[in-house]
Motif scaffolding. Structure first.
Motif, PDB file in Angstrom:
ATOM      1  N   HIS A 261       0.786  -1.132   0.226  1.00 53.77           N
ATOM      2  CA  HIS A 261      -0.140   0.049  -0.118  1.00 53.77           C
ATOM      3  C   HIS A 261       0.883   1.182   0.073  1.00 53.77           C
ATOM      4  N   ALA A 262       2.028   1.224  -0.693  1.00 55.46           N
ATOM      5  CA  ALA A 262       2.821   2.501  -0.769  1.00 55.46           C
ATOM      6  C   ALA A 262       3.146   2.900  -1.972  1.00 55.46           C
ATOM      7  N   HIS A 263       2.559   2.261  -3.265  1.00 58.52           N
ATOM      8  CA  HIS A 263       2.819   2.630  -4.509  1.00 58.52           C
ATOM      9  C   HIS A 263       1.563   2.652  -5.139  1.00 58.52           C
ATOM     10  N   ASP A 264       1.318   3.761  -5.933  1.00 59.95           N
ATOM     11  CA  ASP A 264      -0.191   3.857  -6.838  1.00 59.95           C
ATOM     12  C   ASP A 264       0.237   3.305  -8.331  1.00 59.95           C
ATOM     13  N   TYR A 265       1.425   3.188  -8.466  1.00 65.62           N
ATOM     14  CA  TYR A 265       1.673   2.765  -9.768  1.00 65.62           C
ATOM     15  C   TYR A 265       2.725   1.416  -9.760  1.00 65.62           C
ATOM     16  N   HIS A 266       2.949   0.783 -10.901  1.00 64.58           N
ATOM     17  CA  HIS A 266       3.660  -0.553 -10.852  1.00 64.58           C
ATOM     18  C   HIS A 266       5.262  -0.351 -10.353  1.00 64.58           C
ATOM     19  N   ILE A 267       5.438  -1.177  -9.497  1.00 58.41           N
ATOM     20  CA  ILE A 267       6.977  -1.027  -9.069  1.00 58.41           C
ATOM     21  C   ILE A 267       7.987  -1.676 -10.071  1.00 58.41           C
ATOM     22  N   ASN A 268       8.917  -0.842 -10.429  1.00 59.55           N
ATOM     23  CA  ASN A 268       9.829  -1.283 -11.293  1.00 59.55           C
ATOM     24  C   ASN A 268      11.328  -1.813 -10.719  1.00 59.55           C
ATOM     25  N   SER A 269      11.552  -1.248  -9.432  1.00 63.68           N
ATOM     26  CA  SER A 269      12.966  -1.424  -9.123  1.00 63.68           C
ATOM     27  C   SER A 269      12.928  -1.424  -7.384  1.00 63.68           C
ATOM     28  N   ILE A 270      13.602  -2.330  -6.764  1.00 65.18           N
ATOM     29  CA  ILE A 270      13.932  -2.298  -5.483  1.00 65.18           C
ATOM     30  C   ILE A 270      15.463  -2.335  -5.087  1.00 65.18           C
ATOM     31  N   SER A 271      16.078  -1.752  -4.366  1.00 62.63           N
ATOM     32  CA  SER A 271      17.459  -1.794  -4.136  1.00 62.63           C
ATOM     33  C   SER A 271      17.858  -1.685  -2.761  1.00 62.63           C
ATOM     34  N   ASN A 272      18.952  -2.364  -2.259  1.00 67.16           N
ATOM     35  CA  ASN A 272      19.344  -2.678  -0.883  1.00 67.16           C
ATOM     36  C   ASN A 272      20.268  -1.465  -0.633  1.00 67.16           C
ATOM     37  N   SER A 273      20.336  -0.841   0.503  1.00 66.45           N
ATOM     38  CA  SER A 273      21.237   0.101   1.097  1.00 66.45           C
ATOM     39  C   SER A 273      22.500  -0.569   1.450  1.00 66.45           C
ATOM     40  N   SER A 274      23.685  -0.098   1.527  1.00 67.07           N
ATOM     41  CA  SER A 274      24.832  -0.610   1.843  1.00 67.07           C
ATOM     42  C   SER A 274      24.962  -0.509   3.487  1.00 67.07           C
ATOM     43  N   ASP A 275      24.083   0.325   4.387  1.00 68.68           N
ATOM     44  CA  ASP A 275      23.893   0.121   5.397  1.00 68.68           C
ATOM     45  C   ASP A 275      23.333  -1.314   6.144  1.00 68.68           C
ATOM     46  N   GLY A 276      22.849  -1.896   5.288  1.00 73.93           N
ATOM     47  CA  GLY A 276      22.047  -3.367   5.635  1.00 73.93           C
ATOM     48  C   GLY A 276      20.632  -3.098   6.483  1.00 73.93           C
ATOM     49  N   GLU A 277      20.186  -1.737   6.645  1.00 66.31           N
ATOM     50  CA  GLU A 277      19.017  -1.575   7.393  1.00 66.31           C
ATOM     51  C   GLU A 277      17.804  -1.046   6.419  1.00 66.31           C
ATOM     52  N   THR A 278      18.054  -0.369   5.392  1.00 62.89           N
ATOM     53  CA  THR A 278      17.105   0.551   4.342  1.00 62.89           C
ATOM     54  C   THR A 278      16.993  -0.064   3.089  1.00 62.89           C
ATOM     55  N   PHE A 279      16.088   0.012   2.335  1.00 70.46           N
ATOM     56  CA  PHE A 279      16.059  -0.246   0.873  1.00 70.46           C
ATOM     57  C   PHE A 279      15.111   0.706   0.256  1.00 70.46           C
ATOM     58  N   ILE A 280      15.084   0.862  -1.023  1.00 70.36           N
ATOM     59  CA  ILE A 280      14.229   1.714  -1.694  1.00 70.36           C
ATOM     60  C   ILE A 280      13.594   0.895  -2.751  1.00 70.36           C
ATOM     61  N   SER A 281      12.447   1.390  -3.097  1.00 62.33           N
ATOM     62  CA  SER A 281      11.403   0.879  -4.099  1.00 62.33           C
ATOM     63  C   SER A 281      11.029   2.121  -4.880  1.00 62.33           C
ATOM     64  N   ALA A 282      10.836   1.875  -6.282  1.00 64.06           N
ATOM     65  CA  ALA A 282      10.453   2.840  -7.161  1.00 64.06           C
ATOM     66  C   ALA A 282       9.449   2.401  -8.161  1.00 64.06           C
ATOM     67  N   ASP A 283       8.565   3.229  -8.150  1.00 65.01           N
ATOM     68  CA  ASP A 283       7.278   3.093  -9.424  1.00 65.01           C
ATOM     69  C   ASP A 283       7.776   4.215 -10.567  1.00 65.01           C
TER      70      ASP A 283
END
Length: 540
Positions: A261-283
């Protein structure tokens, strides 16, 4: 308080002695460092003097899910994502049926049988070998009743997370929902004894064998209620079931968290951060920042949605975290540009730190210019110095310290340019090809049609450009690469152009067979690529 001249003189002498001592220690330390790094410096100088590495000869390694001639491919079995973990010991694939399949490496030192086997093994030709590990259903088809929208189970991206306590962790996503999975080996527990002592059963003279679920094998499951006489006042003692842990183990995949429930459009990418705690998702219009431990909240860090949707001119096509700096990330757009942003500047990164785009050549604009300029995938090099991007026709290598243009451009299938009208009519022009770099950054690779993929040398002065086929004979379509100028920082080397025609051998292109997904082993020259439902692996 005043000091005599002798006291002051003695103090100056002591200070000078201490300064001399510290200087001597410092120069000794520098000398040791120079001696220790001499070999590395010499080897680096020798490597630069010897020029680019020689071209690789690619060989077939393995195939999983190979099709026989004429075998029909089911839509749900087509591979839609491939990813190596950081160690290169595990490989994950996702398909359009929502399944995630894991493979593990078998040729590591831990798996070598004996010393004699290790001595007889030729390590000069050893290559990564994988075997099937496990699979699980990651996503199911859903229906959004509020928007009357059917959500496919297809896996768009897979990203490995840091392992812990012998367990593997990974993220998988479809168009709307991201899931965090834990895969771990667990020992199987079985019930060996039940409450009732079978020796006291009046209908039997000897104990009956008990199977895994605690029921006698030769009697129906309800025999206790019919044959066993309960004494008046009940049973004086109750024997609890005895649960034992067997030596057998099974791999169990458990969904730890669901990010929805965080994206209104299709997710095209996910990527981990080098800190090992966070990640991003993009539509298409937003990039969100998540914490792995928090599934009900995310932070919007990039938003390109205009107030009036009629003013929309470009969308986000891919996003990737910097491999070293957890505050930096890059995202690409449908206009062929890449933006590098620094999250330390502001909470909402509306402005970019750097913009990478290639100026349009005068007089080259056509109806298809913006369509083929759209970037389908970006990847950082391992050291974070370069960004590799793939648009429809080319691969481009960008130096993050030079935003005037790409340092190298590689033509993937330039011979298709006269057929852009046909590609537009059958929607092939909208295919999204992925790209990958070798662990040392010396080579890049991407896919094409007719199950072909191309490997280019990225080192300065390299002229390597190989065309290979996803089959057991990858060199079947190999052609001799034409001579090319060396790469420089001021002039872009355009490599890989082929002679006009259907393909390298003059064969007609099959636009239904396309190699969209591939991954490069993080430490070795090994490539995994997907041709429909088959996973092919090669080494060089």
């Amino acid at each position: 308080m005043c000091y005599s001249d002798e006291a002051i003189f003695d103090s100056v002498i002591k200070i000078r002695k201490l300064r001399f001592l510290f200087s001597k220690l410092f120069f000794n330390w520098i000398e040791e460092k120079m001696k220790g790094g001499g070999d590395d410096a010499a080897s680096s100088a020798a490597a630069s003097a010897s020029g680019p590495p020689p071209s690789l000869e690619w060989r077939f390694s393995q195939v999983f899910g190979e099709r026989t001639a004429g075998e029909e491919v089911h839509e749900v079995d087509i591979i839609s994502a491939i990813e190596f973990d950081k160690s290169g010991d595990h490989l994950a694939t996702g398909d359009r049926g929502g399944r995630v399949v894991l493979f593990e490496r078998t040729d590591t030192k831990d798996n070598v049988g004996s010393r004699r086997d290790a001595e007889q093994m030729d390590y000069s030709v050893r290559h990564p070998e994988f075997r099937y590990k496990t699979e699980f259903q990651s996503h199911e088809p859903e229906f959004d009743y509020l928007k009357s929208l059917e959500i496919e189970e297809k896996i768009n991206k897979i990203r490995w997370c840091q392992p812990a306590n012998g367990a593997l962790f990974l993220l998988s996503t479809n168009d709307k929902t991201i899931k965090y999975w834990k895969v771990q080996e667990k020992k199987i527990k079985k019930i060996s004894e039940m409450n009732i002592d079978p020796s006291k059963d009046p209908g039997s003279s000897s104990p009956l064998p008990i199977i895994a679920n605690g029921v006698h094998a030769d009697k129906p499951q309800d025999y206790l209620s019919k044959d066993f006489p309960f004494p008046p006042g009940g049973i004086p003692s109750l024997r609890l079931p005895l649960v034992v842990t067997s030596l057998e183990t099974s791999l169990v995949a458990r969904c730890r968290r669901v990010y929805a429930h965080a994206h209104d459009y299709h997710i095209n990418s996910i990527s981990n951060s080098s800190d090992g705690e966070t990640f991003i998702s993009a539509d298409d219009l937003r990039v969100n920042l998540w914490n792995l431990e928090v599934s009900n909240q995310s932070f919007n860090i990039v938003d390109v949605k205009p107030t009036n949707m009629e003013d929309l001119t470009e969308v986000i096509t891919s996003a990737e975290f910097h491999p070293i700096h957890c505050n930096m990330l890059a995202y690409s757009s449908s206009k062929g540009s890449i933006r590098l942003i620094d999250m330390r500047q502001s909470a909402l990164c509306d402005s970019h730190t750097k913009l990478f785009e290639e100026p349009e050549a005068p007089g080259s604009r056509s109806f298809f210019t913006e369509i083929i300029a759209s970037i389908s995938d970006i990847k950082f090099s391992k050291n974070g110095r370069y960004i590799l991007s793939r648009d429809y026709m080319t691969l481009k290598l960008w130096d993050i310290n030079m935003d005037s243009g790409p340092v190298a451009s590689y033509q993937v299938h330039e011979h298709l340019r006269p057929r852009l009208c046909d590609l537009y009519e059958n929607d092939s022009i909208f295919d999204k090809f992925e790209c990958c770099l070798s662990g040392d950054g010396s080579r890049v690779a991407t896919g094409s049609y007719s199950n072909l993929f191309r490997v280019f040398g990225a080192s300065q002065g390299s002229t390597e450009a190989a065309t290979l086929e996803a089959s057991k004979n990858p060199m079947r379509r190999q052609i001799q690469a034409p001579a090319r100028s060396s790469r420089s920082m001021t002039s872009v080397a355009r490599r890989g152009s082929e002679s006009p025609g259907s393909d390298a051998n003059g064969n007609a292109h099959d636009f239904t067979t396309k190699l969209l997904h591939m991954a490069w082993h993080p430490t070795e020259n090994s490539i995994a690529c997907a041709a429909a439902n088959s996973l092919y692996m090669y080494y060089g």
